[in-house]
Write a protein that holds these residues in place. Structure first.
Motif, PDB file in Angstrom:
ATOM      1  N   LEU A 133       0.804  -1.217   0.000  1.00  0.00           N
ATOM      2  CA  LEU A 133       0.000   0.000   0.000  1.00  0.00           C
ATOM      3  C   LEU A 133       0.841   1.273   0.000  1.00  0.00           C
ATOM      4  CD1 LEU A 133      -3.117  -0.420   2.344  1.00  0.00           C
ATOM      5  CD2 LEU A 133      -3.059  -0.044  -0.124  1.00  0.00           C
ATOM      6  N   THR A 134       2.081   1.194   0.441  1.00  0.00           N
ATOM      7  CA  THR A 134       2.920   2.401   0.510  1.00  0.00           C
ATOM      8  C   THR A 134       3.064   3.046  -0.863  1.00  0.00           C
ATOM      9  OG1 THR A 134       4.169   1.554   2.407  1.00  0.00           O
ATOM     10  CG2 THR A 134       5.184   3.309   1.116  1.00  0.00           C
ATOM     11  N   LEU A 135       3.516   2.287  -1.838  1.00  0.00           N
ATOM     12  CA  LEU A 135       3.701   2.829  -3.180  1.00  0.00           C
ATOM     13  C   LEU A 135       2.358   3.113  -3.845  1.00  0.00           C
ATOM     14  CD1 LEU A 135       5.596   3.657  -5.409  1.00  0.00           C
ATOM     15  CD2 LEU A 135       5.667   1.277  -6.189  1.00  0.00           C
ATOM     16  N   ILE A 136       1.372   2.234  -3.629  1.00  0.00           N
ATOM     17  CA  ILE A 136       0.042   2.444  -4.208  1.00  0.00           C
ATOM     18  C   ILE A 136      -0.533   3.783  -3.751  1.00  0.00           C
ATOM     19  CG2 ILE A 136      -2.359   1.633  -4.152  1.00  0.00           C
ATOM     20  CD1 ILE A 136      -1.266  -1.224  -4.082  1.00  0.00           C
ATOM     21  N   ALA A 137      -0.451   4.042  -2.452  1.00  0.00           N
ATOM     22  CA  ALA A 137      -1.000   5.282  -1.904  1.00  0.00           C
ATOM     23  C   ALA A 137      -0.271   6.503  -2.462  1.00  0.00           C
ATOM     24  CB  ALA A 137      -0.905   5.260  -0.382  1.00  0.00           C
ATOM     25  N   ARG A 138       1.041   6.446  -2.525  1.00  0.00           N
ATOM     26  CA  ARG A 138       1.814   7.602  -2.993  1.00  0.00           C
ATOM     27  C   ARG A 138       1.494   7.949  -4.444  1.00  0.00           C
ATOM     28  NH1 ARG A 138       7.714   6.205  -0.132  1.00  0.00           N
ATOM     29  NH2 ARG A 138       7.192   7.190   1.880  1.00  0.00           N
ATOM     30  N   VAL A 139       1.209   6.954  -5.250  1.00  0.00           N
ATOM     31  CA  VAL A 139       0.863   7.227  -6.655  1.00  0.00           C
ATOM     32  C   VAL A 139      -0.570   7.718  -6.783  1.00  0.00           C
ATOM     33  CG1 VAL A 139       0.596   6.223  -8.948  1.00  0.00           C
ATOM     34  CG2 VAL A 139       2.561   5.595  -7.530  1.00  0.00           C
ATOM     35  N   ILE A 140      -1.501   7.040  -6.120  1.00  0.00           N
ATOM     36  CA  ILE A 140      -2.910   7.396  -6.292  1.00  0.00           C
ATOM     37  C   ILE A 140      -3.206   8.780  -5.725  1.00  0.00           C
ATOM     38  CG2 ILE A 140      -3.972   6.532  -4.135  1.00  0.00           C
ATOM     39  CD1 ILE A 140      -6.049   5.119  -5.947  1.00  0.00           C
ATOM     40  N   PHE A 141      -2.442   9.228  -4.724  1.00  0.00           N
ATOM     41  CA  PHE A 141      -2.657  10.558  -4.144  1.00  0.00           C
ATOM     42  C   PHE A 141      -2.201  11.688  -5.065  1.00  0.00           C
ATOM     43  CE2 PHE A 141      -2.291   8.535   0.325  1.00  0.00           C
ATOM     44  CZ  PHE A 141      -3.634   8.179   0.283  1.00  0.00           C
ATOM     45  N   ILE A 142      -1.497  11.359  -6.155  1.00  0.00           N
ATOM     46  CA  ILE A 142      -1.105  12.389  -7.125  1.00  0.00           C
ATOM     47  C   ILE A 142      -2.339  13.076  -7.708  1.00  0.00           C
ATOM     48  CG2 ILE A 142      -0.031  12.762  -9.389  1.00  0.00           C
ATOM     49  CD1 ILE A 142       1.957  10.556  -8.698  1.00  0.00           C
ATOM     50  N   SER A 143      -3.441  12.339  -7.768  1.00  0.00           N
ATOM     51  CA  SER A 143      -4.675  12.914  -8.310  1.00  0.00           C
ATOM     52  C   SER A 143      -5.134  14.135  -7.522  1.00  0.00           C
ATOM     53  CB  SER A 143      -5.779  11.861  -8.346  1.00  0.00           C
ATOM     54  OG  SER A 143      -6.062  11.379  -7.046  1.00  0.00           O
ATOM     55  N   LEU A 144      -4.731  14.240  -6.264  1.00  0.00           N
ATOM     56  CA  LEU A 144      -5.098  15.409  -5.454  1.00  0.00           C
ATOM     57  C   LEU A 144      -4.473  16.676  -6.022  1.00  0.00           C
ATOM     58  CD1 LEU A 144      -4.524  13.835  -1.910  1.00  0.00           C
ATOM     59  CD2 LEU A 144      -6.642  13.934  -3.224  1.00  0.00           C
ATOM     60  N   LEU A 145      -3.216  16.579  -6.411  1.00  0.00           N
ATOM     61  CA  LEU A 145      -2.536  17.725  -7.008  1.00  0.00           C
ATOM     62  C   LEU A 145      -3.201  18.122  -8.318  1.00  0.00           C
ATOM     63  CD1 LEU A 145       1.157  16.546  -6.473  1.00  0.00           C
ATOM     64  CD2 LEU A 145      -0.050  18.300  -5.161  1.00  0.00           C
ATOM     65  N   ILE A 146      -3.562  17.131  -9.104  1.00  0.00           N
ATOM     66  CA  ILE A 146      -4.167  17.398 -10.407  1.00  0.00           C
ATOM     67  C   ILE A 146      -5.544  18.027 -10.253  1.00  0.00           C
ATOM     68  CG2 ILE A 146      -4.942  16.345 -12.564  1.00  0.00           C
ATOM     69  CD1 ILE A 146      -2.883  14.118 -12.078  1.00  0.00           C
ATOM     70  N   ASN A 147      -6.377  17.469  -9.358  1.00  0.00           N
ATOM     71  CA  ASN A 147      -7.748  17.964  -9.196  1.00  0.00           C
ATOM     72  C   ASN A 147      -7.811  19.412  -8.735  1.00  0.00           C
ATOM     73  OD1 ASN A 147      -9.051  15.593  -9.972  1.00  0.00           O
ATOM     74  ND2 ASN A 147      -8.958  14.722  -7.928  1.00  0.00           N
ATOM     75  N   SER A 148      -6.829  19.844  -7.957  1.00  0.00           N
ATOM     76  CA  SER A 148      -6.850  21.221  -7.467  1.00  0.00           C
ATOM     77  C   SER A 148      -6.739  22.237  -8.603  1.00  0.00           C
ATOM     78  CB  SER A 148      -5.698  21.449  -6.476  1.00  0.00           C
ATOM     79  OG  SER A 148      -4.441  21.370  -7.125  1.00  0.00           O
ATOM     80  N   LEU A 149      -6.202  21.814  -9.736  1.00  0.00           N
ATOM     81  CA  LEU A 149      -6.035  22.727 -10.868  1.00  0.00           C
ATOM     82  C   LEU A 149      -7.335  22.978 -11.629  1.00  0.00           C
ATOM     83  CD1 LEU A 149      -2.694  21.263 -12.289  1.00  0.00           C
ATOM     84  CD2 LEU A 149      -2.975  23.341 -10.907  1.00  0.00           C
ATOM     85  N   GLY A 150      -8.364  22.173 -11.386  1.00  0.00           N
ATOM     86  CA  GLY A 150      -9.609  22.330 -12.141  1.00  0.00           C
ATOM     87  C   GLY A 150     -10.794  22.772 -11.312  1.00  0.00           C
ATOM     88  N   LEU A 151     -10.580  23.118 -10.054  1.00  0.00           N
ATOM     89  CA  LEU A 151     -11.695  23.457  -9.171  1.00  0.00           C
ATOM     90  C   LEU A 151     -12.459  24.691  -9.641  1.00  0.00           C
ATOM     91  CD1 LEU A 151     -13.204  22.865  -6.494  1.00  0.00           C
ATOM     92  CD2 LEU A 151     -11.621  24.465  -5.399  1.00  0.00           C
ATOM     93  N   ILE A 152     -11.750  25.737 -10.029  1.00  0.00           N
ATOM     94  CA  ILE A 152     -12.409  26.981 -10.431  1.00  0.00           C
ATOM     95  C   ILE A 152     -13.185  26.792 -11.725  1.00  0.00           C
ATOM     96  CG2 ILE A 152     -12.077  29.403 -11.023  1.00  0.00           C
ATOM     97  CD1 ILE A 152     -11.518  28.686  -8.098  1.00  0.00           C
ATOM     98  N   GLN A 153     -12.568  26.128 -12.692  1.00  0.00           N
ATOM     99  CA  GLN A 153     -13.263  25.906 -13.964  1.00  0.00           C
ATOM    100  C   GLN A 153     -14.559  25.118 -13.750  1.00  0.00           C
ATOM    101  OE1 GLN A 153     -10.054  25.562 -13.417  1.00  0.00           O
ATOM    102  NE2 GLN A 153      -8.859  26.438 -15.085  1.00  0.00           N
ATOM    103  N   SER A 154     -14.498  24.096 -12.921  1.00  0.00           N
ATOM    104  CA  SER A 154     -15.688  23.307 -12.635  1.00  0.00           C
ATOM    105  C   SER A 154     -16.749  24.134 -11.912  1.00  0.00           C
ATOM    106  CB  SER A 154     -15.301  22.087 -11.776  1.00  0.00           C
ATOM    107  OG  SER A 154     -16.430  21.325 -11.447  1.00  0.00           O
ATOM    108  N   SER A 155     -16.336  24.939 -10.946  1.00  0.00           N
ATOM    109  CA  SER A 155     -17.274  25.774 -10.191  1.00  0.00           C
ATOM    110  C   SER A 155     -17.964  26.792 -11.090  1.00  0.00           C
ATOM    111  CB  SER A 155     -16.543  26.503  -9.052  1.00  0.00           C
ATOM    112  OG  SER A 155     -15.969  25.584  -8.151  1.00  0.00           O
ATOM    113  N   LEU A 156     -17.219  27.371 -12.013  1.00  0.00           N
ATOM    114  CA  LEU A 156     -17.798  28.375 -12.913  1.00  0.00           C
ATOM    115  C   LEU A 156     -18.827  27.757 -13.861  1.00  0.00           C
ATOM    116  CD1 LEU A 156     -14.698  30.573 -13.779  1.00  0.00           C
ATOM    117  CD2 LEU A 156     -16.816  31.350 -12.689  1.00  0.00           C
ATOM    118  N   LEU A 157     -18.559  26.557 -14.341  1.00  0.00           N
ATOM    119  CA  LEU A 157     -19.512  25.901 -15.227  1.00  0.00           C
ATOM    120  C   LEU A 157     -20.822  25.615 -14.496  1.00  0.00           C
ATOM    121  CD1 LEU A 157     -17.199  23.398 -17.154  1.00  0.00           C
ATOM    122  CD2 LEU A 157     -18.223  25.514 -18.010  1.00  0.00           C
TER     123      LEU A 157
END
Length: 497
Positions: A133-157
């Motif tokens: 789970l150590t490596l699995i968690a570290r990779v899957i949590f990368i999506s958190l960084l990515i999702n933060s970049l689209g919050l405003i665009q999604s909110s505006l739509l």
């Protein structure tokens, strides 16, 4: 776009002008519901198809490992959002400074959270006694960084009720990530197919939001702007954290105290049962939240909207979810084989538990449109207390009783929410239940009529088709016989599309 008029124009408002405003709102609501439903149906169909193929290839243990880190990802998403998304949607005079300040704040916060989770990954693995789970968690949590970049665009739509672009972003990203995951699963990558499905889905979605959203950050930032929204956001975040724990705590506990395969079965059943539940509740939430925000200062219109939503939801959710519980085992055996047979009873129980869940989510819509959502926080604390009591009462009797206890827990939570929100909008819990009873009664009769076919028809495809056809004909016919107003509304809405 909110409707604003000079103050003097409010001195005399003609009936024709009110009618125009009402028709405009109805049109926006209809369009919003149509696109939101299209998105939900599209994403769920793709998710369903990809999920079936993945389940045939991967094992229960693969899904169990992903289920173990789900709560940590979900909590991080809540913290990154921070309630700012809802705050920006409901704020009528939100400016570029608001959007940019939240945008940069979310990037900084997501980076901070990822670093915490990165170094916490070994401890998560130790908690479950699963070193991989150590490596699995570290990779899957990368999506958190990515999702933060689209919050405003999604909110505006969502704020501008532009669901078409948001729908395409979600559907396309899910399709592309699904194809990638299937390729990896087919090549024998096991659990990593699910890991990269999550990460790639975030990447594709955010990329499309930047294309469709047509909003780009500017080098401006203000702490004072963040502070103006902080009170609402902190309360929403607190409620979101508690709500997320509530949703994922059973996966965490099952993963800790039961075998990994049991968690895999529970996770798969949850994924399958969530499809109809999320399709319905998500469509209603996305379509009604911005609409309710526009009429939140008109108690009478808000009550009428709430009542109509309750009736419409009951009309759809009772026959759909009870019907899914009826045909579920045979349907899942055809789709994902008897390898997942232990997950079938979980699926039936979770479908039934989804009915009060949907109504609770509708109530939460009304709480979120207020200036303060303190009541929402109190509800989440109470929900967590109910969950704790339910778990302690059912845990000792095994996992099936544990999952069955979820139904009683969800019903109790609905009653609690319905009682308090009923007083707030002058639509009591008893009135809500009264509006639901006709469709609940017809749905139960529908199940009673369809169930005996299980003893007559052996072919599973023919059995499912017969139950669905007979059930649908009875339900629609009975509503037509009793001159159901909500049936006429649904038909009218469909014909206008």
């Amino acid at each position: 776009m909110s409707e604003q008029y000079p103050q003097a124009s409010f001195k005399i408002i003609t009936s024709s002008h009110c009618q125009i405003m009402t028709e405009s709102l109805k049109k926006k609501t209809a369009v919003a519901i149509a696109w939101s439903t299209f998105e939900r149906l599209g994403t769920q169909l793709i998710f369903f198809a990809i999920g079936i193929l993945m389940a045939r290839i991967l094992s229960q243990s693969d899904y169990g490992l992903i289920g173990m880190v789900g709560i940590f990802s979900a909590l991080s998403v809540v913290l990154i959002d921070g309630g700012f998304s809802s705050s920006l949607i409901r704020k009528a005079d939100a400016t570029e400074l608001d959007f940019n300040s939240v945008f940069y704040f979310n990037i900084a916060l997501s980076t901070f959270l990822y670093l915490i989770l990165f170094f916490a990954a070994p401890y998560i693995a130790d908690f479950y006694h699963q070193p991989q789970l150590t490596l699995i968690a570290r990779v899957i949590f990368i999506s958190l960084l990515i999702n933060s970049l689209g919050l405003i665009q999604s909110s505006l739509l969502i704020k501008n009720i532009k669901f078409r672009q948001s729908s395409f972003a979600n559907i396309i990203s899910l399709f592309l990530s699904g194809i990638l995951a299937l390729s990896l699963a087919w090549k024998g990558y096991g659990v990593w197919a699910l890991v990269w499905q999550n990460v790639s889905a975030s990447f594709f979605k955010v990329s499309l939001l930047w294309i469709f959203g047509k909003w780009y950050p500017k080098p401006i930032f203000s702490f004072s702007t963040l502070r103006q929204q902080l009170r609402y956001s902190m309360e929403t975040t607190t409620a979101g954290i508690l709500g997320t724990i509530f949703v994922y705590i059973y996966s965490l506990l099952i993963g800790k105290f039961f075998p990994l395969i049991q968690l895999g079965n529970y996770t798969q059943a949850g994924k399958m049962s969530d499809m109809p539940i999320n399709t319905l509740s998500g469509s209603i939430y996305n379509a009604t939240f911005p609409i309710y925000s526009k009429i939140k200062d008109d108690p009478e219109r808000l009550k009428r909207a709430f009542q109509k939503t309750i009736r419409l939801t009951a009309f759809i959710s009772f026959p759909l979810l009870l019907g899914m519980a009826l045909v579920g085992p045979n349907l899942l055996e055809l789709l994902i084989t008897r390898k997942w047979a232990e997950a079938f009873p979980y699926f039936q129980l979770l479908c039934i538990a989804g009915i009060p869940t949907i109504f609770t989510m509708i109530i939460q819509n009304f709480i979120r449109i207020n200036e303060r959502v303190t009541l929402f926080v109190y509800f989440e604390v109470a929900k967590f207390c109910i969950l704790t009591v339910t778990f302690l009462l059912t845990f000792q009797y095994g996992i099936y009783i544990l999952v069955a206890g979820i139904i009683a827990m969800k019903v109790a939570i609905y009653f609690m929410n319905a009682f308090f929100i009923g007083r707030k909008v002058n639509y009591s819990m008893f009135e809500q239940i009264k509006d639901m009873m006709p469709t609940l009664g017809l749905s139960l009769i529908m199940i009673a009529i369809c169930y005996p076919f299980s003893f007559i028809i052996e072919n599973k495809i023919l059995l499912i088709s017969t139950q669905a056809m007979v059930g649908g004909i009875f339900y629609i016919g009975a509503n037509r016989t009793f001159k159901s107003k909500i049936l006429d509304d649904v038909i009218s809405l469909v014909l206008k599309k």
